[in-house]
Design a protein around this motif. Structure first.
Motif, PDB file in Angstrom:
ATOM      1  N   PRO A 120      -9.612  75.759  48.934  1.00  0.00           N
ATOM      2  CA  PRO A 120     -10.944  76.931  48.560  1.00  0.00           C
ATOM      3  C   PRO A 120     -11.378  77.087  47.168  1.00  0.00           C
ATOM      4  N   GLU A 121     -10.645  77.706  46.443  1.00  0.00           N
ATOM      5  CA  GLU A 121     -11.114  78.674  44.798  1.00  0.00           C
ATOM      6  C   GLU A 121     -10.769  77.571  43.913  1.00  0.00           C
ATOM      7  N   LEU A 122     -10.575  76.145  44.331  1.00  0.00           N
ATOM      8  CA  LEU A 122      -9.919  75.538  42.794  1.00  0.00           C
ATOM      9  C   LEU A 122     -11.189  75.078  42.101  1.00  0.00           C
ATOM     10  N   LYS A 123     -11.143  75.050  41.070  1.00  0.00           N
ATOM     11  CA  LYS A 123     -12.979  74.578  41.010  1.00  0.00           C
ATOM     12  C   LYS A 123     -12.654  73.511  39.208  1.00  0.00           C
ATOM     13  N   THR A 124     -12.705  72.534  39.778  1.00  0.00           N
ATOM     14  CA  THR A 124     -12.342  70.796  39.342  1.00  0.00           C
ATOM     15  C   THR A 124     -13.547  70.329  39.516  1.00  0.00           C
ATOM     16  N   ASP A 125     -13.329  68.722  38.638  1.00  0.00           N
ATOM     17  CA  ASP A 125     -13.431  68.064  38.856  1.00  0.00           C
ATOM     18  C   ASP A 125     -14.060  66.993  39.870  1.00  0.00           C
ATOM     19  N   ASN A 148      -4.001  84.473  47.603  1.00  0.00           N
ATOM     20  CA  ASN A 148      -3.666  85.321  48.972  1.00  0.00           C
ATOM     21  C   ASN A 148      -5.668  83.986  50.099  1.00  0.00           C
ATOM     22  N   PRO A 149      -5.356  83.889  51.028  1.00  0.00           N
ATOM     23  CA  PRO A 149      -6.918  83.693  51.042  1.00  0.00           C
ATOM     24  C   PRO A 149      -8.384  85.306  51.640  1.00  0.00           C
ATOM     25  N   LYS A 150      -9.101  85.159  51.575  1.00  0.00           N
ATOM     26  CA  LYS A 150      -9.828  85.929  51.041  1.00  0.00           C
ATOM     27  C   LYS A 150      -9.948  86.835  52.985  1.00  0.00           C
TER      28      LYS A 150
END
Length: 228
Positions: free
Chosen positions: A90-95, A166-168
């Motif tokens: 969920p928090e991974l910035k990727t193309d 960890n998850p939010k």
């Protein structure tokens, strides 16, 4: 015309053709989807082998080849870390986004011109299993797991380096010393117990139509981490 003058050159051409063909790299599998685990970075990239012994912080990537768009999920599991989301985090910035497009994709992708990679961990005993699931459409039980598990991200540190978080929602599900949280993931993990070849076509899951699975086991040893 002397038959030998015609036959001998023809035989020579046939032998030459067989030799040339034998030296060509094998065609990529024509099945629905195939995957290759990779370790290292830059020019020092190798295909993963089952039960590889890897130093901590070894870069890990997954090359996926599919003739049609597919939803791909990647997890890892160990007694030390429990079950961790690698992709889609969920928090991974990727193309790369779901579904992966037809052709070849190398997970976890790139961001801001930089090739991303997960890494092996330190002091993980006795081993880590990397899991891949590919599907024609989203897999509901895996989609439900994504926000509940620890995950890899490049959004937590100011440097943008990959790290675990960890998850939010707080305390993660399927933490240390817990079993895999879904039977589909367990079936994927079991595949690496019975095969040495973990790269190539994925296996059709016997309980889910349109779903393919695979896995790869490694041991994290205490060797010096590779240079970054």
């Amino acid at each position: 015309m002397n038959a030998r003058l015609v036959l001998l050159p023809a035989i020579a051409l046939l032998i030459g053709g067989i030799y040339w063909y034998s030296k060509q790299p094998p065609a990529f599998p024509t099945g629905d989807i195939a995957a290759t685990w990779r370790t290292g970075r830059g020019t020092d990239v190798k295909q993963g082998r089952n039960w590889d012994e890897l130093p901590p912080e070894t870069p890990v990537r997954l090359s996926v080849h599919t003739p049609e768009p597919r939803f791909v999920y990647v997890f890892s599991h160990s007694d030390t870390d429990g079950t961790v989301v690698l992709f889609p985090s969920p928090e991974l910035k990727t193309d790369l986004t779901q579904p992966l497009q037809a052709g070849q994709s190398v997970l976890p992708g790139t961001h801001a011109g930089k090739e991303l990679a997960w890494t092996t961990r330190t002091q993980v005993l006795p081993s880590t299993t990397f899991l891949v699931v590919a599907a024609q459409k989203p897999v509901p039980e895996l989609e439900a797991l994504l926000p509940k598990l620890r995950r890899w991200t490049n959004s937590a540190l100011p440097s943008g380096e990959m790290s675990l978080t960890n998850p939010k929602s707080g305390e993660p599900a399927a933490g240390p010393r817990t079993p895999l949280p879904d039977p589909l993931l367990q079936r994927a993990a079991d595949l690496s117990l019975t095969t040495e070849l973990v790269n190539g076509p994925l296996t059709a899951d016997p309980s889910h139509a349109g779903v393919w699975i695979g896995s790869w086991r490694v041991k994290e040893n205490a060797a010096t981490p590779p240079p970054k």
